[in-house]
Write a protein that holds these residues in place. Structure first.
Motif, short mmCIF file in Angstrom:
data_model
loop_
_atom_site.label_atom_id
_atom_site.label_comp_id
_atom_site.label_asym_id
_atom_site.label_seq_id
_atom_site.Cartn_x
_atom_site.Cartn_y
_atom_site.Cartn_z
N MET A 84 -11.54 70.73 20.46
CA MET A 84 -12.28 69.60 19.90
C MET A 84 -12.38 69.47 18.37
O MET A 84 -12.15 68.69 17.75
CB MET A 84 -13.75 69.58 20.62
N ILE A 85 -12.72 70.73 17.72
CA ILE A 85 -13.02 70.72 16.14
C ILE A 85 -11.46 70.65 15.68
O ILE A 85 -11.23 69.97 14.62
CB ILE A 85 -13.72 72.04 15.95
N ILE A 86 -10.47 71.35 16.36
CA ILE A 86 -9.10 70.87 15.59
C ILE A 86 -8.82 69.63 15.58
O ILE A 86 -8.30 69.07 14.61
CB ILE A 86 -7.97 72.05 16.38
N ARG A 87 -9.12 68.84 16.67
CA ARG A 87 -8.67 67.38 16.83
C ARG A 87 -9.66 66.51 15.71
O ARG A 87 -9.24 65.56 15.16
CB ARG A 87 -8.96 66.92 18.21
N LYS A 88 -10.84 66.84 15.66
CA LYS A 88 -11.90 66.26 14.77
C LYS A 88 -11.52 66.39 13.30
O LYS A 88 -11.62 65.73 12.37
CB LYS A 88 -13.33 66.94 14.88
N ILE A 89 -10.80 67.68 13.04
CA ILE A 89 -10.35 67.86 11.51
C ILE A 89 -9.14 66.86 11.30
O ILE A 89 -9.20 66.14 10.24
CB ILE A 89 -9.90 69.48 11.62
N GLY A 90 -8.27 66.79 12.33
CA GLY A 90 -7.26 65.89 12.23
C GLY A 90 -7.50 64.51 11.96
O GLY A 90 -7.12 63.62 11.16
N TYR A 91 -8.83 64.04 12.79
CA TYR A 91 -9.20 62.85 12.66
C TYR A 91 -9.93 62.41 11.34
O TYR A 91 -9.64 61.45 10.75
CB TYR A 91 -10.15 62.69 13.71
N ALA A 92 -10.55 63.54 10.93
CA ALA A 92 -11.25 63.41 9.47
C ALA A 92 -9.99 63.21 8.40
O ALA A 92 -10.33 62.31 7.21
CB ALA A 92 -12.15 64.63 9.18
N ASP A 93 -9.20 64.05 8.64
CA ASP A 93 -8.03 64.11 7.33
C ASP A 93 -7.42 62.62 7.59
O ASP A 93 -6.93 62.24 6.44
CB ASP A 93 -7.03 65.19 7.77
N ALA A 94 -7.05 62.02 8.59
CA ALA A 94 -6.47 60.87 8.74
C ALA A 94 -7.30 59.62 8.28
O ALA A 94 -6.74 58.69 7.65
CB ALA A 94 -6.26 60.44 10.34
N CYS A 95 -8.60 59.73 8.30
CA CYS A 95 -9.56 58.77 7.93
C CYS A 95 -9.44 58.62 6.20
O CYS A 95 -9.68 57.84 5.64
CB CYS A 95 -11.13 58.97 8.36
N VAL A 96 -9.57 60.00 5.93
CA VAL A 96 -9.46 60.20 4.24
C VAL A 96 -8.08 59.54 3.84
O VAL A 96 -7.86 59.04 2.82
CB VAL A 96 -9.76 61.63 3.90
N SER A 97 -6.94 59.78 4.72
CA SER A 97 -5.54 59.31 4.06
C SER A 97 -5.71 57.58 3.98
O SER A 97 -4.99 57.19 3.21
CB SER A 97 -4.53 59.72 5.07
N ILE A 98 -6.40 57.03 4.78
CA ILE A 98 -6.79 55.60 4.79
C ILE A 98 -7.31 55.11 3.37
O ILE A 98 -6.96 54.29 2.83
CB ILE A 98 -7.49 55.13 6.14
N LEU A 99 -8.21 56.03 3.02
CA LEU A 99 -8.96 55.68 1.76
C LEU A 99 -8.12 55.96 0.63
O LEU A 99 -8.20 54.98 -0.40
CB LEU A 99 -10.29 56.76 1.73
N ILE A 100 -7.43 56.96 0.63
CA ILE A 100 -6.49 57.20 -0.46
C ILE A 100 -5.30 56.30 -0.31
O ILE A 100 -4.88 55.70 -1.57
CB ILE A 100 -5.62 58.56 -0.17
N LEU A 101 -4.93 55.85 0.68
CA LEU A 101 -4.06 54.67 0.84
C LEU A 101 -4.55 53.34 0.22
O LEU A 101 -3.73 52.49 -0.66
CB LEU A 101 -3.43 54.33 2.31
N GLN A 102 -5.65 53.12 0.47
CA GLN A 102 -6.34 51.79 -0.10
C GLN A 102 -6.53 51.94 -1.45
O GLN A 102 -6.15 50.93 -2.24
CB GLN A 102 -7.75 51.53 0.23
N THR A 103 -6.49 52.96 -1.97
CA THR A 103 -6.64 53.29 -3.64
C THR A 103 -5.30 53.00 -4.09
O THR A 103 -5.08 52.52 -5.33
CB THR A 103 -7.19 54.67 -4.27
N ALA A 104 -4.46 53.41 -3.44
CA ALA A 104 -2.75 53.17 -3.71
C ALA A 104 -2.50 51.81 -3.84
O ALA A 104 -1.75 51.26 -4.71
CB ALA A 104 -2.09 54.00 -3.01
N LEU A 105 -2.91 51.04 -2.85
CA LEU A 105 -2.66 49.49 -2.66
C LEU A 105 -3.21 48.77 -3.70
O LEU A 105 -2.81 47.82 -4.20
CB LEU A 105 -2.86 49.14 -1.38
N PHE A 106 -4.49 49.17 -3.97
CA PHE A 106 -5.06 48.46 -5.19
C PHE A 106 -4.59 48.82 -6.33
O PHE A 106 -4.37 47.82 -7.54
CB PHE A 106 -6.55 48.69 -5.19
N SER A 107 -4.01 49.96 -6.60
CA SER A 107 -3.36 50.39 -7.88
C SER A 107 -2.15 49.71 -8.09
O SER A 107 -1.64 49.26 -9.14
CB SER A 107 -3.14 51.95 -7.87
N SER A 108 -1.51 49.31 -7.05
CA SER A 108 -0.19 48.79 -7.12
C SER A 108 -0.40 47.25 -7.29
O SER A 108 0.74 46.62 -7.66
CB SER A 108 0.64 49.11 -5.82
N PHE A 109 -1.39 46.66 -6.37
CA PHE A 109 -1.39 45.11 -6.21
C PHE A 109 -2.41 44.45 -6.90
O PHE A 109 -2.45 43.27 -7.11
CB PHE A 109 -1.17 44.69 -4.76
#
Length: 292
Positions: free
Chosen positions: A224-249
Motif C-alpha cells: 500500500m505504501i509503495i503504491r501511495k508513493i507512486g500516486y503522490a509522484d504522479a500528482c506532483v507530475s501533474i503540477l510540474i506539467l501545469q507549470t510547463a504548459l503555462f510556461s509554453s502558452f
C-alpha cells in the motif's frame, strides 16, 4: 473497466485528436471567441482524459495476454504473473532509478544555473528516492521471511516510517509552491515534446489510481505504501506539467492568473500528500494494535 467496442474506441481517439488540434490552433492563432474557446478546451480535457483511461485499459489487456503467453513457457515470468507482491516490488525498481537520476540531474542543473526551484525539485526527488528505496528494499527482505507475524510487524514499521516522510515531502512541495508564487520556477519542454509529456503524466495518474484500488485488496501495508508513493509522484507530475504548459502558452498579461492556478494546484497537492501522511500514521497505528 468494461472494454468499449472497436468503433467506439476509434471514435473516442479520433475525437480526442480533433479537439487537441483545435485547441492548439486556438492557442497559436486565437481564432475562437471566449465561449467557443472554453467549450473547445473543456471538450479537449474530457476526451483526452477518457482517451487516456481507455488507452491504459487497452494496453493493460494486451500486456496481460502477452504475459500469459510468455508465462506458459517461462517459470520466472509465471511467478511474476502470480505473485502480486513480487510484481509490485519489481515494477517499482524503475521508479527508484528514475527518481535518483532526476535528483542528481536537477541538483547539478540547479547549482550551475543558481536556480532555487531546481534545487527544491532535487530535494523532492531525493526524499522520494529515500522513501522508495526504503520500501522496496524492505519489501525484498520481508519476502524472504517465513513467519507471518514478524513480516507484518516489519511492514507496519515501514508503513509508519514512510508516512512520516510524506509529511516532510509535503513541506518540500510547499517550498516549491512558494517559489512558484514569488519567484521564478517551473518546468519547460522543447517544441512539441510537451504534448508527449502531458500524455505520459495523464497515463501515470490514471495507472497509479488503478494500482491504488487494486492494492487495497491485498491488505499489505508495505505494498500500500509503495503504491501511495507512486500516486503522490504522479500528482506532483501533474503540477510540474501545469507549470510547463503555462510556461509554453501563457501570455505576459496572464501572469496573475498563472500564479493563482499554480498556487491552487500546488496547495491542493501539498494538502493531499500531507493528509496521506497523517492518514498513514493513523491507519498504521490501528493496524499495529489489531495485530498485537
Amino acid at each position: 473497466m468494461p472494454q468499449l467496442a472497436l468503433k467506439y474506441r476509434l471514435l473516442l481517439y479520433g475525437s480526442m485528436f480533433v479537439f487537441v488540434i483545435l485547441s492548439m490552433i486556438n492557442v497559436f492563432y486565437a481564432c475562437f471567441n471566449d465561449l467557443a474557446a472554453i467549450g473547445c478546451y473543456g471538450l479537449t480535457a474530457l476526451t483526452f482524459a477518457a482517451g487516456i483511461v481507455c488507452l491504459v485499459s487497452d494496453v493493460g489487456r494486451h500486456m496481460k495476454k502477452t504475459v500469459k503467453s510468455v508465462a506458459a513457457v517461462n517459470p520466472y515470468v509465471s511467478r511474476m504473473a502470480c505473485d502480486d507482491r513480487l510484481r509490485t516490488v519489481v515494477l517499482s525498481v524503475p521508479g527508484v532509478i528514475g527518481n535518483v537520476l532526476f535528483a542528481v540531474l536537477n541538483g547539478v542543473t540547479g547549482i550551475v544555473s543558481h536556480s532555487a526551484w531546481l534545487g527544491t525539485l532535487s530535494a523532492y526527488y531525493i526524499l522520494l528516492s529515500i522513501m522508495r528505496i526504503s520500501a522496496v528494499s524492505q519489501a525484498w527482505k520481508i519476502s524472504q521471511m517465513t513467519q507471518d507475524p514478524v513480516r507484518k510487524q516489519k511492514e507496519f514499521r515501514v508503513y509508519s516510517q514512510d508516512s512520516i516522510l510524506f509529511l516532510l515531502l509535503a513541506l518540500v512541495l510547499a517550498g516549491m509552491v512558494i517559489l512558484l508564487e514569488f519567484s521564478a520556477g517551473g518546468k519547460t519542454y522543447p517544441g512539441l515534446t510537451i504534448y508527449a509529456a502531458a500524455a505520459y503524466a495523464f497515463y501515470r495518474i490514471t495507472l497509479s489510481m488503478i494500482n491504488m484500488i487494486k492494492v487495497k485488496k491485498l491488505r499489505s501495508p508495505l505494498l500500500m505504501i509503495i503504491r501511495k508513493i507512486g500516486y503522490a509522484d504522479a500528482c506532483v507530475s501533474i503540477l510540474i506539467l501545469q507549470t510547463a504548459l503555462f510556461s509554453s502558452f501563457a501570455q505576459p498579461a496572464e501572469a496573475e492568473f498563472v500564479k493563482l492556478m499554480n498556487g491552487m494546484t500546488g496547495s491542493g497537492v501539498c494538502v493531499m500528500i500531507f493528509a496521506m501522511g497523517v492518514q498513514g500514521l493513523c491507519v498504521g497505528r490501528v493496524m499495529k494494535e489489531r495485530n498485537g
